[in-house]
Structure formats: structure tokens, C-alpha cells
Write an enzyme that holds these catalytic residues in place. Sequence first.
Site, short mmCIF file in Angstrom:
data_model
loop_
_atom_site.label_atom_id
_atom_site.label_comp_id
_atom_site.label_asym_id
_atom_site.label_seq_id
_atom_site.Cartn_x
_atom_site.Cartn_y
_atom_site.Cartn_z
N ASP A 274 0.86 -1.22 0.08
CA ASP A 274 -0.11 0.03 -0.01
C ASP A 274 0.97 1.37 -0.08
OD1 ASP A 274 0.73 -1.00 2.67
OD2 ASP A 274 -0.51 0.80 3.54
N GLU A 275 0.23 2.41 -0.56
CA GLU A 275 0.84 3.66 -0.30
C GLU A 275 2.47 3.75 -0.75
OE1 GLU A 275 -2.16 5.33 3.24
OE2 GLU A 275 -0.31 4.02 3.77
N SER A 276 2.69 2.98 -1.82
CA SER A 276 4.14 3.24 -2.21
C SER A 276 4.09 4.39 -3.44
CB SER A 276 4.17 1.91 -2.94
OG SER A 276 4.18 0.73 -2.17
#
Length: 454
Positions: A274-276
Site C-alpha cells: 500500500d501507499e508506495s
Amino acid sequence: MSSSLSTIPGLLPLPVFIEEADAHPEEATWAEISPSVVLKTPEEFSAAIAPLTIPEEWQFAEAYILTISAGSAQVSAATELGLSRGLRRLNTLAIANHSRAPIAVKIIDYPAYRHRGLHIDVARHFFSVPTILRVMDAMSEVGLNILHLHLSDDQGWRIEIPQFPELIERSSDCAVGGEEGGYYTLDDYKTLVEGARSRMIAIIPEIDIPGHVNAALHAIEGLNPDGVCPPLYEGTEVGFSTLSTKAPATQAFLEAVVETLAPFSMAGIHIGGDESFSTAEGDYPAIVGSQIERIHARGTRAVAWEEAADLLGDGDLVQVWHDDLEGDSIARAVGRGVKAIMSPGPKAYFDMKEYPEQKLGITWAGILPLKKAWDWDPESICEGVDRKGIEGVEACLWSETLRREKDVWEMLLPRLAGLAEVAWAGGPRGSWEDFQERLAGLEGLWRGRGWYVK
């Protein structure tokens, strides 16, 4: 089901079937009721629950009959797991109703979803082995069976990886706001795994990649393309750190993580995903894809947040944390044999404030009162994903604002019981008023243990 049966204190989650049974002798007490267990053949158990039928084989394995009547109690099932589920139900009812006359009921029950989970972030703030074991006690009493431990993030590294001792030497003694950190040795982790097993729970470990990795970058020079480790991070922003395919130690680091965790992880290994936001173009599928391949090679399944849905394969799990997803990546994944775990922030993120003036918690997904955690349908979260494509439901407790065990209980209880009914029953059963009466028995149980802090 009569209204009196749907309001029995501690009867959470509400079972599939319940009816009145033969009355107990006058003056009977719970202390005088000794349970017996009967392990039936599958054919005998099927006959005993007829005309009720159980849809799936895994549900049959968790099913049980509990009869409390005529001064005795009996649990019967076709598996040892089913017997354990029934005995746990009996124990909870006995504790929740200890000051009342014994109830006389027959219960037949089995879960709607296979994955009934709780995620705890021990990276932003660390929580000890005894705390996690007590949380598992609360989980088991409401039928939850998966503990998802978020073991790494930008703020701290929480699990011993023998091939890279610098992860704990350099990046474990830190947390949000400069608080004290900590980590689990492999012996600690084995204690957690064994404690989970005794409570009919499996642990899914998460090492988040390719983002949320500042703690790893701070510890290992070779994870940084320029060889320069960034400083420790004590804030709460996301998306600024990433692994890189250009760093010389990336693949060895990823291999070491899987090699260490796989022997303890029959239920799967969570790879985050997530949220890379800072990951270079092309690196995301290369890094995440290679980690999925390693996990599969070890004979277990990969679990990932929704952003990695298109990289997962048959038998893997995708965890959904938005309830307003654009596109059809989850439906595509389910079409390939991936199963979904529903953890929508507005319904299942227990780091959200329970009421507006609460000191703990945040609000990006709104305010999350108990009724909202109880009153939702997992099949409504992703268009094109029905019951067959859903592995289960999981509550998530992120720890940006949580510093002590007391904070964990404040955010978990009583909302954990509401979500547990969704996970076990497939959605709310009965009325909100009946749920509140059943919950009162658990609140008394929690209060006696010092957990309920409302």
C-alpha cells in the site's frame, strides 16, 4: 427465535440456530454444570443437525451443537475444532451469566466467513507479548480466528531476522513521537504463534513493501541505492520511503524475510503493497511480484493490500481498505481465484475515533461508533464481488495515537464485538436493541478483567 433468546447476555455472535431446551432443576447453578464432549462422525453430525445443512466443508469443520439443559451441558461436533468452538461458547456464556440462573438452550452454529480477523499495528507503537496474548483472548471469545500483525513500517522494525541483525539493532528502539520501541525475538514470536494456536487463532505476519520501509532503510546500507541510510523517523506521514531494484541488498532482504517467517505462517504472509507513492516506475511490480513468487515457492499464500490486487494469483488474498474503490481490480483478482478480505476504513478501522471528542484516534475515514461497526454488509463493499469471492472480514487497529495497552482496549472494545458479528454471521443478526443486550454480558466480562475502559 424468541426475543428472550436473542438477548441472552454474552451470546455474541448470535448463532445460526437457537431454541429453548429442557429446564434445569430448581436451584441449579453454573458451577454445578460440568460439560461433556462428543466427537461424532460426519454422518452422525449431519443427522444431528438435520434439517439444517452446512454449505461448505470448512464451515462443517467449525460447526458445533451446544446443549445446556437438565443440569448438564454437552458439546458435539464432527471435528476437534468444532468441539473447541462449542466449548469456548459455553465458557463465555457461563462467565457472562455467572450471577444468573443457568440458561436452558440448544445452539447449532457455524461461521459465514473463513477469515475473521484483527490487524494490529505494532510498528508505530510496540505492544508486548503479554498484551498481544490478552488481545487474542478477547478475539477468541467472539469467534475471531486470524491475528494480522503489522511488524514493520517507517517508524520501527519489530521482528528478529537472523540474516540481518542490524534491523533490530538499529531500528527497533523507536516509535512515533520518540516513544520507547521494542521487538519480538524469534522465541517471542514462537510464543505468540503457540498462544494463538491454543486459542484457535492463526497469525499472519506483515512486512510491508515496497513502501513503508524507512526503518529497514535506516538499518541496512545495502537497501539504499546510494549506500546512505536515512535517519530514524518518528512522524506519521506515509508514502516517502521505498525499496529499489537498484539497491544491492533488496533481493537478499526480501528472501530473508520470507525464509524467517514462512515456517510460522501457514495462513499466509502479508506483503503490504500500500501507499508506495515514491516507488520508481517498474519497481513496484518487480519487487512485489518477486516477493509473491518467493511466498508461493514456500508453499503458502500471499496477502496484500488492495493496491497489489493485479499481481496476486489463485489462492492469494487481497485486503480491501476503501469502500469507494474506482475501477475493477478487486473483481478481476477474484476472477483469477484471489479471495477478498473486507476491511473498509469507515466500518472496520478502529483507529478512527468512536465519538468526536475522543482524545485517541484519527478521523480520515470518519467517526466510527459501535453501531456502524456492527451494521454493514461485506458484499456491498466491492461491485462484482459476492459472498463466494470474499474470504472474510478484518478489523484494523493502527497505532499512531496508541501508546499503552489501555489505549488498545479503549479503541477495540466494544467495537470488536460488533465487527465480530459481521465476520461470523455475515452481517448483523437481529435488532440493534437485542445486540446491545447481548453485548452487556461481554462488557461485564471485560470490565472484570480490567479491559473495558469506557
